[in-house]
Design a protein around this motif. Structure first.
Motif, PDB file in Angstrom:
ATOM      1  N   LEU A 249       5.125  11.663   0.343  1.00 36.81           N
ATOM      2  CA  LEU A 249       4.989  11.068   1.662  1.00 36.81           C
ATOM      3  C   LEU A 249       5.034   9.539   1.591  1.00 36.81           C
ATOM      4  O   LEU A 249       5.615   8.880   2.461  1.00 36.81           O
ATOM      5  CB  LEU A 249       3.671  11.529   2.299  1.00 36.81           C
ATOM      6  CG  LEU A 249       3.449  11.183   3.773  1.00 36.81           C
ATOM      7  CD1 LEU A 249       4.569  11.752   4.642  1.00 36.81           C
ATOM      8  CD2 LEU A 249       2.090  11.696   4.232  1.00 36.81           C
ATOM      9  N   THR A 250       4.448   8.985   0.550  1.00 37.12           N
ATOM     10  CA  THR A 250       4.475   7.532   0.376  1.00 37.12           C
ATOM     11  C   THR A 250       5.902   7.041   0.187  1.00 37.12           C
ATOM     12  O   THR A 250       6.327   6.050   0.800  1.00 37.12           O
ATOM     13  CB  THR A 250       3.612   7.126  -0.823  1.00 37.12           C
ATOM     14  OG1 THR A 250       2.263   7.553  -0.599  1.00 37.12           O
ATOM     15  CG2 THR A 250       3.635   5.623  -1.036  1.00 37.12           C
ATOM     16  N   ALA A 251       6.655   7.721  -0.676  1.00 36.20           N
ATOM     17  CA  ALA A 251       8.040   7.320  -0.923  1.00 36.20           C
ATOM     18  C   ALA A 251       8.907   7.475   0.316  1.00 36.20           C
ATOM     19  O   ALA A 251       9.789   6.648   0.591  1.00 36.20           O
ATOM     20  CB  ALA A 251       8.617   8.140  -2.079  1.00 36.20           C
ATOM     21  N   ALA A 252       8.648   8.522   1.098  1.00 38.97           N
ATOM     22  CA  ALA A 252       9.497   8.804   2.251  1.00 38.97           C
ATOM     23  C   ALA A 252       9.178   7.934   3.461  1.00 38.97           C
ATOM     24  O   ALA A 252      10.092   7.551   4.205  1.00 38.97           O
ATOM     25  CB  ALA A 252       9.367  10.281   2.630  1.00 38.97           C
ATOM     26  N   GLU A 253       7.885   7.606   3.663  1.00 32.68           N
ATOM     27  CA  GLU A 253       7.514   6.965   4.927  1.00 32.68           C
ATOM     28  C   GLU A 253       6.764   5.641   4.773  1.00 32.68           C
ATOM     29  O   GLU A 253       6.920   4.754   5.612  1.00 32.68           O
ATOM     30  CB  GLU A 253       6.671   7.932   5.765  1.00 32.68           C
ATOM     31  CG  GLU A 253       7.415   9.220   6.121  1.00 32.68           C
ATOM     32  CD  GLU A 253       6.662  10.071   7.113  1.00 32.68           C
ATOM     33  OE1 GLU A 253       5.923   9.495   7.953  1.00 32.68           O
ATOM     34  OE2 GLU A 253       6.798  11.307   7.057  1.00 32.68           O
ATOM     35  N   VAL A 254       5.949   5.496   3.732  1.00 36.06           N
ATOM     36  CA  VAL A 254       5.172   4.260   3.593  1.00 36.06           C
ATOM     37  C   VAL A 254       6.043   3.130   3.034  1.00 36.06           C
ATOM     38  O   VAL A 254       6.115   2.037   3.595  1.00 36.06           O
ATOM     39  CB  VAL A 254       3.936   4.473   2.699  1.00 36.06           C
ATOM     40  CG1 VAL A 254       3.201   3.142   2.456  1.00 36.06           C
ATOM     41  CG2 VAL A 254       2.988   5.494   3.334  1.00 36.06           C
ATOM     42  N   LEU A 255       6.711   3.389   1.918  1.00 35.65           N
ATOM     43  CA  LEU A 255       7.445   2.319   1.249  1.00 35.65           C
ATOM     44  C   LEU A 255       8.583   1.741   2.086  1.00 35.65           C
ATOM     45  O   LEU A 255       8.757   0.517   2.121  1.00 35.65           O
ATOM     46  CB  LEU A 255       7.976   2.809  -0.098  1.00 35.65           C
ATOM     47  CG  LEU A 255       6.923   3.298  -1.109  1.00 35.65           C
ATOM     48  CD1 LEU A 255       7.561   3.492  -2.469  1.00 35.65           C
ATOM     49  CD2 LEU A 255       5.749   2.337  -1.204  1.00 35.65           C
ATOM     50  N   PRO A 256       9.382   2.563   2.768  1.00 33.73           N
ATOM     51  CA  PRO A 256      10.436   1.950   3.595  1.00 33.73           C
ATOM     52  C   PRO A 256       9.871   1.030   4.677  1.00 33.73           C
ATOM     53  O   PRO A 256      10.440  -0.047   4.936  1.00 33.73           O
ATOM     54  CB  PRO A 256      11.142   3.164   4.210  1.00 33.73           C
ATOM     55  CG  PRO A 256      10.895   4.276   3.228  1.00 33.73           C
ATOM     56  CD  PRO A 256       9.513   4.040   2.725  1.00 33.73           C
ATOM     57  N   GLN A 257       8.765   1.408   5.299  1.00 33.85           N
ATOM     58  CA  GLN A 257       8.171   0.545   6.317  1.00 33.85           C
ATOM     59  C   GLN A 257       7.646  -0.752   5.707  1.00 33.85           C
ATOM     60  O   GLN A 257       7.806  -1.834   6.283  1.00 33.85           O
ATOM     61  CB  GLN A 257       7.019   1.279   7.017  1.00 33.85           C
ATOM     62  CG  GLN A 257       7.442   2.454   7.868  1.00 33.85           C
ATOM     63  CD  GLN A 257       6.252   3.064   8.586  1.00 33.85           C
ATOM     64  OE1 GLN A 257       5.563   2.394   9.357  1.00 33.85           O
ATOM     65  NE2 GLN A 257       5.992   4.346   8.329  1.00 33.85           N
ATOM     66  N   LEU A 258       7.025  -0.646   4.532  1.00 38.61           N
ATOM     67  CA  LEU A 258       6.498  -1.842   3.879  1.00 38.61           C
ATOM     68  C   LEU A 258       7.606  -2.796   3.483  1.00 38.61           C
ATOM     69  O   LEU A 258       7.481  -4.015   3.626  1.00 38.61           O
ATOM     70  CB  LEU A 258       5.683  -1.455   2.647  1.00 38.61           C
ATOM     71  CG  LEU A 258       4.215  -1.114   2.872  1.00 38.61           C
ATOM     72  CD1 LEU A 258       3.564  -0.750   1.544  1.00 38.61           C
ATOM     73  CD2 LEU A 258       3.469  -2.268   3.532  1.00 38.61           C
ATOM     74  N   ARG A 259       8.701  -2.250   2.951  1.00 43.39           N
ATOM     75  CA  ARG A 259       9.808  -3.118   2.556  1.00 43.39           C
ATOM     76  C   ARG A 259      10.414  -3.834   3.756  1.00 43.39           C
ATOM     77  O   ARG A 259      10.939  -4.938   3.635  1.00 43.39           O
ATOM     78  CB  ARG A 259      10.863  -2.289   1.818  1.00 43.39           C
ATOM     79  CG  ARG A 259      10.385  -1.795   0.458  1.00 43.39           C
ATOM     80  CD  ARG A 259      11.507  -1.177  -0.347  1.00 43.39           C
ATOM     81  NE  ARG A 259      11.047  -0.809  -1.673  1.00 43.39           N
ATOM     82  CZ  ARG A 259      10.804   0.441  -2.066  1.00 43.39           C
ATOM     83  NH1 ARG A 259      11.008   1.449  -1.230  1.00 43.39           N
ATOM     84  NH2 ARG A 259      10.379   0.689  -3.290  1.00 43.39           N
ATOM     85  N   HIS A 260      10.330  -3.186   4.919  1.00 41.22           N
ATOM     86  CA  HIS A 260      10.813  -3.842   6.132  1.00 41.22           C
ATOM     87  C   HIS A 260       9.838  -4.925   6.596  1.00 41.22           C
ATOM     88  O   HIS A 260      10.251  -6.031   6.971  1.00 41.22           O
ATOM     89  CB  HIS A 260      11.007  -2.808   7.245  1.00 41.22           C
ATOM     90  CG  HIS A 260      11.373  -3.406   8.569  1.00 41.22           C
ATOM     91  ND1 HIS A 260      12.619  -3.920   8.843  1.00 41.22           N
ATOM     92  CD2 HIS A 260      10.624  -3.592   9.703  1.00 41.22           C
ATOM     93  CE1 HIS A 260      12.642  -4.386  10.078  1.00 41.22           C
ATOM     94  NE2 HIS A 260      11.444  -4.209  10.611  1.00 41.22           N
ATOM     95  N   GLU A 261       8.528  -4.610   6.579  1.00 43.55           N
ATOM     96  CA  GLU A 261       7.527  -5.552   7.074  1.00 43.55           C
ATOM     97  C   GLU A 261       7.309  -6.714   6.112  1.00 43.55           C
ATOM     98  O   GLU A 261       7.088  -7.851   6.543  1.00 43.55           O
ATOM     99  CB  GLU A 261       6.195  -4.817   7.294  1.00 43.55           C
ATOM    100  CG  GLU A 261       6.213  -3.751   8.361  1.00 43.55           C
ATOM    101  CD  GLU A 261       6.292  -4.349   9.757  1.00 43.55           C
ATOM    102  OE1 GLU A 261       5.936  -5.536   9.915  1.00 43.55           O
ATOM    103  OE2 GLU A 261       6.718  -3.632  10.674  1.00 43.55           O
ATOM    104  N   LEU A 262       7.360  -6.430   4.798  1.00 38.94           N
ATOM    105  CA  LEU A 262       7.037  -7.440   3.779  1.00 38.94           C
ATOM    106  C   LEU A 262       8.108  -7.415   2.697  1.00 38.94           C
ATOM    107  O   LEU A 262       7.937  -6.811   1.647  1.00 38.94           O
ATOM    108  CB  LEU A 262       5.659  -7.158   3.167  1.00 38.94           C
ATOM    109  CG  LEU A 262       4.484  -7.127   4.151  1.00 38.94           C
ATOM    110  CD1 LEU A 262       3.235  -6.591   3.464  1.00 38.94           C
ATOM    111  CD2 LEU A 262       4.227  -8.529   4.716  1.00 38.94           C
ATOM    112  N   PRO A 263       9.236  -8.072   2.902  1.00 37.90           N
ATOM    113  CA  PRO A 263      10.314  -8.060   1.906  1.00 37.90           C
ATOM    114  C   PRO A 263       9.857  -8.647   0.580  1.00 37.90           C
ATOM    115  O   PRO A 263       8.993  -9.521   0.524  1.00 37.90           O
ATOM    116  CB  PRO A 263      11.397  -8.939   2.557  1.00 37.90           C
ATOM    117  CG  PRO A 263      11.095  -8.911   4.012  1.00 37.90           C
ATOM    118  CD  PRO A 263       9.608  -8.810   4.116  1.00 37.90           C
ATOM    119  N   ASP A 264      10.461  -8.162  -0.503  1.00 32.54           N
ATOM    120  CA  ASP A 264      10.126  -8.610  -1.852  1.00 32.54           C
ATOM    121  C   ASP A 264      10.536 -10.063  -2.044  1.00 32.54           C
ATOM    122  O   ASP A 264      11.683 -10.436  -1.805  1.00 32.54           O
ATOM    123  CB  ASP A 264      10.847  -7.713  -2.868  1.00 32.54           C
ATOM    124  CG  ASP A 264      10.400  -7.960  -4.293  1.00 32.54           C
ATOM    125  OD1 ASP A 264       9.586  -8.876  -4.514  1.00 32.54           O
ATOM    126  OD2 ASP A 264      10.860  -7.235  -5.190  1.00 32.54           O
TER     127      ASP A 264
END
Length: 285
Positions: A249-264
């Protein structure tokens, strides 16, 4: 923001210990150091807990010399002296990146600031305000030591449990969290957040739906200004099927949102620009 998830194997019996830091260079590709916050390793290795900061500082200074110098002659308080010691193989990148972990200690982040190293705040057992003060101290001392303020790098940890909705996440994870809190109720490893509801509502725990977890990390980013997020997934002894579902669930839904909100924003080295040299075959010399 760079995202790292960690799934330690609690069944392996591995124990973090205050052993010779040089051995860690051989064992780990990414090195994180800290004084430790549990009494068992100190008892096991015959070390006095009151020496923990001095031991960490002496070991780290020696480690940096062994990485960067040859024919090192050295003596200190906590190990046998060295006379003309050279360690091989040498780290390819000089100096290697070393993360300094800290949950409560300004002295640990002081060491990181002195050497110009990044800090990883535990972000597990204390209020967010406590970690924010620790990070602020690190940045202030970083500047005091003459480093470029924009080059200070901060990471944050976090206990992670994701489920389809907040209620399900709390119902499933509460027995594991609260059992872990009771088992670790010792100085240096205890928390004011005794229930999961307290930890999720008022503490740093990342527990809930994917959207709630993302919102909480973004809020913590405002407080910390961190550029690396570390997830601890089965630190409370989750069974494998639960751990696997949290990761999915983290890989599918949490990480994509985080990468959008807080780019590396971390300046990762490029293999194309800075390749690791390969050994030259004997026949080609």
């Amino acid at each position: 923001m760079t995202l790292i998830d960690n799934v330690p194997d609690a069944r392996s019996g591995r124990l973090r210990t205050p052993h010779d830091r040089l051995r860690e260079v051989i064992e780990l590709a990414v090195l994180t150091i800290g004084k430790g916050n549990a009494p068992e390793p100190w008892q096991l290795f015959g070390r006095a807990p009151e020496d923990r900061y001095a031991l960490q500082e002496e070991n780290y200074e020696l480690l940096r010399r062994l990485w960067s110098e040859e024919q090192v002659t050295w003596s200190g308080r906590f190990r046998a002296p060295l006379d003309g010691a050279t360690t091989l193989p040498r780290p390819y990148r000089q100096p290697p990146t070393v993360w300094h972990g800290s949950a409560t200690s300004e002295r640990s982040v002081e060491l990181a600031a002195l050497w110009g190293d990044p800090v990883l705040a535990a972000n597990v057992i204390q209020p967010v305000a406590n970690y924010a003060r620790l990070i602020d101290h690190y940045r202030a001392r970083w500047a005091d030591y003459g480093h470029d303020p924009s080059a200070a790098v901060v990471g944050s940890g976090g206990t992670l449990y994701a489920a389809a909705d907040d209620r399900t996440a709390r119902r499933e994870f509460a027995p594991y969290y609260e059992a872990a809190v009771a088992a670790r109720d010792v100085p240096g490893n205890n928390t004011p957040f005794r229930s999961l509801d307290e930890a999720a509502d008022h503490g740093p725990a990342l527990v809930g739906s994917p959207g709630r977890i993302v919102d909480k990390i973004v809020q913590q980013h405002v407080a910390y200004g961190h550029t690396l997020q570390f997830f601890s997934v089965d630190s409370a002894g989750l069974p494998f099927h639960r751990t696997a579902e949290v990761l999915r669930l983290t890989a599918a839904e949490v990480l994509p949102q985080l990468r959008h909100e807080l780019p590396d924003t971390l300046p990762w080295p490029s293999a194309a620009v800075d390749p690791v040299p390969r050994p030259v075959p004997e026949a080609a010399r």
